[in-house]
Enzyme design. Structure first.
Site, PDB file in Angstrom:
ATOM      1  N   HIS A 278       0.829  -1.213   0.000  1.00 63.67           N
ATOM      2  CA  HIS A 278       0.000   0.000   0.000  1.00 63.67           C
ATOM      3  C   HIS A 278       0.867   1.269   0.000  1.00 63.67           C
ATOM      4  CE1 HIS A 278      -3.505  -2.452   0.488  1.00 63.67           C
ATOM      5  NE2 HIS A 278      -3.126  -2.874   1.678  1.00 63.67           N
ATOM      6  N   ASP A 329      -5.091  -8.022  -3.373  1.00 59.15           N
ATOM      7  CA  ASP A 329      -5.349  -7.831  -1.951  1.00 59.15           C
ATOM      8  C   ASP A 329      -6.680  -8.434  -1.491  1.00 59.15           C
ATOM      9  OD1 ASP A 329      -5.309  -6.991   0.666  1.00 59.15           O
ATOM     10  OD2 ASP A 329      -5.270  -4.854   0.256  1.00 59.15           O
TER      11      ASP A 329
HETATM   12 ZN   LIG Z   1      -3.454  -6.821   2.683  1.00 63.93          ZN
END
Ligand SMILES: [Zn+2]
Length: 452
Positions: A278, A329
């Site tokens: 991220h 994800d």
């Molecule tokens: Zn994750």
């Protein structure tokens, strides 16, 4: 040794700004043994005919790597959009699914999720795995039963896996103990985590084990180095969720007086074998720390938009020195083409200008960038000696007809992937998974754990 010859209508070769037409690719024992562009349909390098070659109409790419996955989150797709809320309210729904899984139901769900990835052209997945133990945190008879289920799921789906075994010890930056569903994630301390991980040695060569720190919330500061050292000594990738939410930065500053990135840097976590997942809310100093240390960044744009996380400074992080990889994800979407183009398109939204990443930049993030982040340096290129991963995208669908091959990353979707070869073995043909009935298995596996 059995060799197979493939004739790609177009193939995207390393160091080429755009795809090359009519490329003969030979594979044997899971490796690429020949890459020969043809001229006028004839071999230029003395390779004889093509009668026995398997035709691959469309654009053939190297294998795509999905560098960040939580397989069980697939059960949440489409179920979390009522009302308002944020990352934290979404997390409550995710925990409810986590509570219901056991090794058998996780094998079924992960096999279906990984088979969906195979259909999308993913040849290798990085599974960020923290659901280690039974209800209430009691270890299974085999304390790595859940890890084994994931490795087996990848084998049955026909893709490679790097199991990023995740150290998850506390609930908050200031060390609150795990509670409720989180108790299944914990090993007590980093040494016991290391002992369990060290005992897990999958025998299939489609699988490797790496390490992960869930986040600065989940590993106490004095134990960060234990995890980092283990990964370093073993020479395996180390992944960590980093600054996905501003609240994580605020809590870290309040407790430790610095940002999460600074904390990781001070405890030996950053480096060339580390991938920050991220990195949505880094400061300028954080961006410099990540780049100078060669730490990679795995962007997960479709999840970051789904969870209202925000926009990470992708271009600035690359300029600072961080290589990019991509992950789906939470699997709100499983489509590496969508993840890749989002890297450029999100930057356009932020800057109101176009042209931040080239098509080759996006290809690199989806292929060699992801494979390198997962510890597979010999995958992600159509080159002699590399693993024989061939992902073919049709250029004659409603979405891709009339699109020049170089524009595929801005036009194609996962549904346009027609053929997938992993380590020389065909897993998807004519857009169909050859061993898994993906929609049926997804439906049944999700029904079994959704509580609906
Ligand atoms: Zn994750």
């Amino acid at each position: 040794m059995t060799a197979t010859r493939w004739l790609a209508e177009y193939a995207w070769l390393p160091d080429h700004a755009e795809p090359t037409p009519d490329v003969l690719i030979e594979t044997a024992d899971g490796r690429i043994t020949t890459v020969a562009p043809l001229t006028g349909g004839r071999p230029t390098a003395g390779v004889e005919v093509l009668g026995d070659a398997v035709r691959l109409p469309g654009l053939t790419l190297p294998g795509l790597a999905n560098a960040h996955s939580h397989a069980f989150h697939r059960a949440l797709r489409g179920r979390t959009h009522a009302g308002r809320g944020d990352f934290w309210t979404w997390r409550d729904g995710m925990y409810a699914v986590a509570q219901r899984l056991d090794p058998d139901s996780y094998l079924a769900l992960a096999r279906a999720a990984y088979a969906e990835m195979a259909l999308a052209g993913v040849t290798c997945v990085g599974e960020f795995h923290y659901l280690h133990h039974g209800p209430n945190g009691t270890p299974y008879d085999d304390p790595n039963a859940m890890s084994a289920a994931l490795v087996e799921a990848a084998a049955q789906a026909g893709i490679r896996i790097t199991l990023l075994d995740t150290c998850y010890l506390t609930a908050t930056v200031d060390g609150a103990p795990l509670a409720g569903p989180q108790r299944r994630f914990g090993d007590g301390d980093a040494l016991r985590w290391a002992e369990r991980v060290g005992a897990f040695r999958p025998e299939n060569d489609h699988a490797r084990v790496g390490a992960a720190i869930h986040s600065v919330r989940a590993v106490p500061v004095e134990q960060l180095a234990t995890v980092a050292n283990l990964a370093d000594r073993a020479g395996v990738p180390l992944h960590v969720h980093l600054s996905e939410q501003p609240a994580e930065n605020d809590a870290c500053r309040a407790v430790h007086g610095c940002t999460p990135t600074r904390l990781l840097a001070d405890h030996g976590v950053l480096g060339r074998h580390t991938t920050a997942v991220h990195a949505t809310h880094p400061t300028s100093a954080d961006v410099a720390l990540l780049g100078e240390s060669g730490t990679g960044v795995c962007l997960c744009p479709t999840t970051e938009r789904d969870l209202a996380d925000g926009l990470g400074p992708a271009r600035r992080m690359v300029e600072a020195g961080s290589p990019l990889s991509l992950g789906s994800d939470s699997h709100a979407v499983v489509d590496l083409f969508e993840e890749a183009r989002a890297v450029e398109l999100d930057e356009r939204l932020r800057t109101r200008r176009r042209g931040h990443f080239t098509a080759v930049d996006l290809l690199t993030a989806a292929t060699t960038g992801g494979h390198a982040a997962l510890g597979w340096a010999d995958a992600g290129r159509l080159a002699v000696g590399d693993r024989a991963d061939l992902v073919t995208v049709r250029l004659d669908t409603a979405r891709t007809a009339g699109v020049p091959p170089v524009g595929a990353f801005f036009a194609a979707t996962a549904a346009d992937v027609s053929s997938v070869v992993v380590d020389g073995r065909q897993v998807v043909r004519d857009g169909v998974h050859l061993t898994v009935d993906v929609p049926t298995e997804l439906r049944d596996a999700i029904a079994a754990v959704s509580g609906a």
